[in-house]
Design a protein around this motif. Sequence first.
Motif, short mmCIF file in Angstrom:
data_model
loop_
_atom_site.label_atom_id
_atom_site.label_comp_id
_atom_site.label_asym_id
_atom_site.label_seq_id
_atom_site.Cartn_x
_atom_site.Cartn_y
_atom_site.Cartn_z
N UNK A 34 0.82 -1.22 0.00
CA UNK A 34 0.00 0.00 0.00
C UNK A 34 0.86 1.27 0.00
N UNK A 35 2.16 1.10 0.29
CA UNK A 35 3.09 2.23 0.42
C UNK A 35 2.60 3.21 1.48
N UNK A 36 2.22 2.66 2.60
CA UNK A 36 1.70 3.46 3.72
C UNK A 36 2.63 3.37 4.92
N UNK A 37 3.19 4.49 5.32
CA UNK A 37 3.97 4.58 6.56
C UNK A 37 5.02 3.48 6.65
N UNK A 38 5.71 3.22 5.54
CA UNK A 38 6.66 2.12 5.49
C UNK A 38 7.87 2.38 6.40
N UNK A 39 8.37 3.62 6.38
CA UNK A 39 9.58 3.93 7.15
C UNK A 39 9.38 3.67 8.65
N UNK A 102 -6.55 -2.06 -1.51
CA UNK A 102 -6.51 -2.98 -0.38
C UNK A 102 -7.78 -2.99 0.41
N UNK A 103 -8.75 -2.19 0.02
CA UNK A 103 -10.01 -2.19 0.74
C UNK A 103 -9.95 -1.36 2.00
N UNK A 104 -10.52 -0.19 1.98
CA UNK A 104 -10.51 0.68 3.14
C UNK A 104 -9.68 1.92 2.91
N UNK A 105 -10.00 2.97 3.66
CA UNK A 105 -9.27 4.23 3.52
C UNK A 105 -7.88 4.10 4.11
N UNK A 106 -6.99 4.98 3.67
CA UNK A 106 -5.63 4.97 4.18
C UNK A 106 -5.64 5.22 5.68
N UNK A 171 2.89 -3.69 -6.51
CA UNK A 171 1.72 -2.82 -6.54
C UNK A 171 0.93 -2.96 -7.84
N UNK A 172 1.62 -3.20 -8.97
CA UNK A 172 0.91 -3.35 -10.24
C UNK A 172 -0.05 -4.54 -10.20
N UNK A 173 0.43 -5.65 -9.64
CA UNK A 173 -0.42 -6.83 -9.52
C UNK A 173 -1.59 -6.57 -8.60
#
Length: 202
Positions: A34-39, A102-106, A171-173
Amino acid sequence: MPVLPPIAAGLGTGLSLIVAIGAQNAFVLRQGIRREHIVPVVVICILSDLVLITLGVAGVTTVLRELPQLALVIRLLGAAFLIGYGLLAARRALRPTALHPGGGAAGSWQAAVLTCLAVTWLNPHTYLDAVLLLGTIAHSWDAQRWWFGAGAVAGSVLWFAVLGFGAGLLRGFFARPAAWRILDGLIAATMLTLGVLLAIDG
């Protein structure tokens, strides 16, 4: 030259224990895709392993073995959390939304941090692997046990960096909603299975 074997052994042992399907890896994988808060997620996982491995190498293994009540509390809390997280993943798989991949808001970074801390520190397998097993093996290296621990920490850094930042390549998949439903279904099955096993494991 004498430093290399324990470092290599620690790296190999650490990776063999950490590279497995589990609550923590499933969460990091999902955040990475999702590229969310990875760091912050990757940093928390690495720092947590650093602390736990250090405790194991320092000899806390013997202390934990003398506190069965603490192990029971951790086990039950971990089971409850994993089952709850698994049910949420199952809900996403069955009822995805179009608000976010991914289903759902960030989610907020605070929620990501708290969830990462929970899947790490409320999971008894974390203590079994990072503290008990690695700690026991490290002590077989005697004076060189800290080099072994350094190798294990290096394995943690390598794995979580690759898992967190490399997951974005998929992510493309996962642009297809069906792919996310499959992933969330697998995460739900993993979390629920681990949670139930923890709850009934006496």
